[in-house]
Design an enzyme around this catalytic site. Structure first.
Site, short mmCIF file in Angstrom:
data_model
loop_
_atom_site.label_atom_id
_atom_site.label_comp_id
_atom_site.label_asym_id
_atom_site.label_seq_id
_atom_site.Cartn_x
_atom_site.Cartn_y
_atom_site.Cartn_z
N GLY A 92 -0.61 11.61 -2.43
CA GLY A 92 -1.79 10.75 -2.57
C GLY A 92 -3.03 11.39 -1.99
NE ARG A 136 0.52 5.78 -2.85
CZ ARG A 136 0.35 6.63 -1.84
NH1 ARG A 136 0.91 7.84 -1.90
NH2 ARG A 136 -0.37 6.29 -0.80
CG ASP A 162 1.45 7.54 7.08
OD1 ASP A 162 1.35 6.65 6.22
OD2 ASP A 162 0.73 8.56 7.08
C1 S3P Z 1 -3.70 9.96 4.81
C2 S3P Z 1 -4.16 8.68 4.98
C3 S3P Z 1 -3.28 7.50 4.93
C4 S3P Z 1 -1.82 7.87 5.12
C5 S3P Z 1 -1.43 9.04 4.30
C6 S3P Z 1 -2.28 10.26 4.63
C7 S3P Z 1 -4.69 11.06 4.83
O1 S3P Z 1 -3.42 6.86 3.69
O2 S3P Z 1 -0.99 6.78 4.84
O3 S3P Z 1 -0.07 9.37 4.52
O4 S3P Z 1 -4.29 12.24 4.92
O5 S3P Z 1 -5.89 10.78 4.75
P1 S3P Z 1 -4.64 5.83 3.43
O6 S3P Z 1 -5.87 6.53 3.83
O7 S3P Z 1 -4.65 5.51 1.97
O8 S3P Z 1 -4.31 4.62 4.27
#
Ligand code: S3P
Length: 427
Positions: A92, A120, A312
């Protein structure tokens, strides 16, 4: 994989480099001028996805299979559109942050991912980027995400959900946007790796308690960066050491950026004994060594304001709660439903199957603690690396062990997880 019960975690270890910093460093190195060097790279499927993406867009990456990566940057506006779709795998962070860079390039790009990443929510990044003039479309809110490079204007955007990924995508697009600052206002502070790295590279960054602004640049310099250890990969080991009597665990070089250390604060409230020492700065980030011993725990409540600092790690809080005196409550955490799996459902289903008394709530869960070990059972990771690690830990602290389905998904963030556990576990 069968996870047998353990009696303690004993020894010293280091964990792989921070996933999100490794990914951010690869993406920024790709649009810098000249060769950058990243050491302590957290090699895992999700960080290799960042390398795949920048290679697909024309950056040269030298990867000899160790934790030292070199990237030949193509310049701020030099990413090229490949012939086919750009595969972000399960990552993501890679998909969303790449959107922020591609909207300022020339050409048409299509970003895709695996089944979980496809499903997602990605409109959360597309919508603010469109306000900046970006031409970006999701597929009914999901991937594929299609981008046509365009001129961008700065924006001031208040995030509807606390998300470092969305914040970072907007800030990266801000590097390309007109002449004034792009500002993101956050409901709660989220991890600030992007703004730290941009500031390290000489970008003008202004931060207040609730907002962060970046100014556009003409170019980014190449850089050398050392990545510190991932606190989210340390977290399952910390959890095991807290829960297993007689544990004594030393973890060296863990990133203790205050936007990431919510688990340590929660554990302190629960009565855990964790020493944080040898504090230093590595690659512009706070780092320390951690010494963890087992201890009895009391229940606690984690609410929305705290959630981004341990988002996380919340699956592990559920397991910690199973051993704490009283009822542990996690609420204001509906974001868990938008992760690699619906983690409210997968945590609840998995821990229940192992004999933990846990109930799902719309925005979190409640766990009733007992000092006795849960029985164990069969846990399905549902392809989610954090659930696989949770299942492994549940097995170690159970009476009869856990049959873990989908254990291989730990490779998304921590391929050496089971080898390291084997070195530390006392049966
Ligand atoms: C992350 C932000 C978080 C986290 C993901 C990594 C990042 O997600 O859950 O594992 O590297 O910026 P969200 O920003 O969508 O909450």
């Amino acid at each position: 994989m069968k996870i047998e019960p353990a009696s303690a975690l004993v020894g010293a270890a280091a964990v792989p480099g921070v996933k999100g910093i490794s990914q951010r460093a690869i993406l920024l190195a790709a649009v810098a001028d000249g060769e950058s060097r990243i050491s302590g790279f957290g090699r895992a499927a999700d960080t290799l996805s960042a390398i795949d993406v920048v290679r697909a867009c024309g950056a040269r990456v030298t990867d000899n299979g160790d934790d030292d990566i070199r990237v030949q940057g193509v310049g701020l506006r030099g990413l090229r559109a490949p012939d086919g779709p750009i595969d972000c795998g399960n990552a993501g962070t890679v998909l969303r942050l790449t959107c922020g860079l591609l909207v300022g390039q020339r050409g048409s790009f299509e970003l895709v991912g695996d089944e979980s990443l496809t499903m997602r929510p990605h409109e959360r990044v597309a919508e603010p980027l469109r306000r900046m003039g970006a031409r970006i479309e999701t597929t009914d809110g999901h991937a594929p995400v299609r981008i046509e490079g365009s001129e961008l204007q700065p924006v001031s955007y208040e995030l509807p959900v606390a998300s470092a990924q969305v914040k970072s995508a907007i800030l990266l697009a801000g590097l390309y946007a007109g002449s004034g600052p792009t500002t993101v206002i956050e409901p709660q502070p989220t991890r600030d790796h992007t703004e730290r790295l941009l500031a390290e590279l000489g970008v003008r960054v202004r931060r207040t308690a609730k907002s962060v602004s970046v100014w556009p640049v003409d170019s980014l310099p190449s850089f050398e960066l050392e990545v510190s250890g991932e606190v989210s990969s340390a977290a399952p080991l910390i959890t095991g050491a807290v829960l297993l009597n007689g544990s004594e665990l030393l973890l060296r070089g863990v990133n203790v950026n205050p936007t990431r250390t919510g688990l340590l604060d929660v554990l302190e409230r629960m009565g855990a004994r964790i020493a944080v020492f040898n504090r230093r700065t590595v690659g512009g980030e706070p780092v320390a060594d951690l010494e963890i011993r087992s201890s009895p725990l009391v229940a606690t409540t984690v609410d929305g304001a705290e959630v981004p600092r341990l988002v996380d790690e919340l699956p592990l809080v559920a397991l910690l709660g199973a051993f704490a005196r009283g009822t542990t409550v996690v609420r204001g955490a509906e974001e868990l439903r938008a992760k690699e799996s619906d983690r409210i459902e997968t945590v609840t289903e998995g821990l229940r199957a192992a004999g933990v008394r846990i109930e799902a709530r719309p925005d979190g869960f409640e766990v009733r603690g007992t000092p006795a070990r849960p029985r164990g059972g069969r846990i399905d990771a549902h392809g989610d690396h954090r659930i696989a690690m949770l299942g492994a830990l549940a097995g170690l602290v159970s009476r009869e062990g856990v049959d873990l389905r989908g254990a291989e998904s730990v490779a998304i963030s921590f391929p050496g997880f089971f080898e390291l556990l084997d070195q530390l576990v006392q049966r």
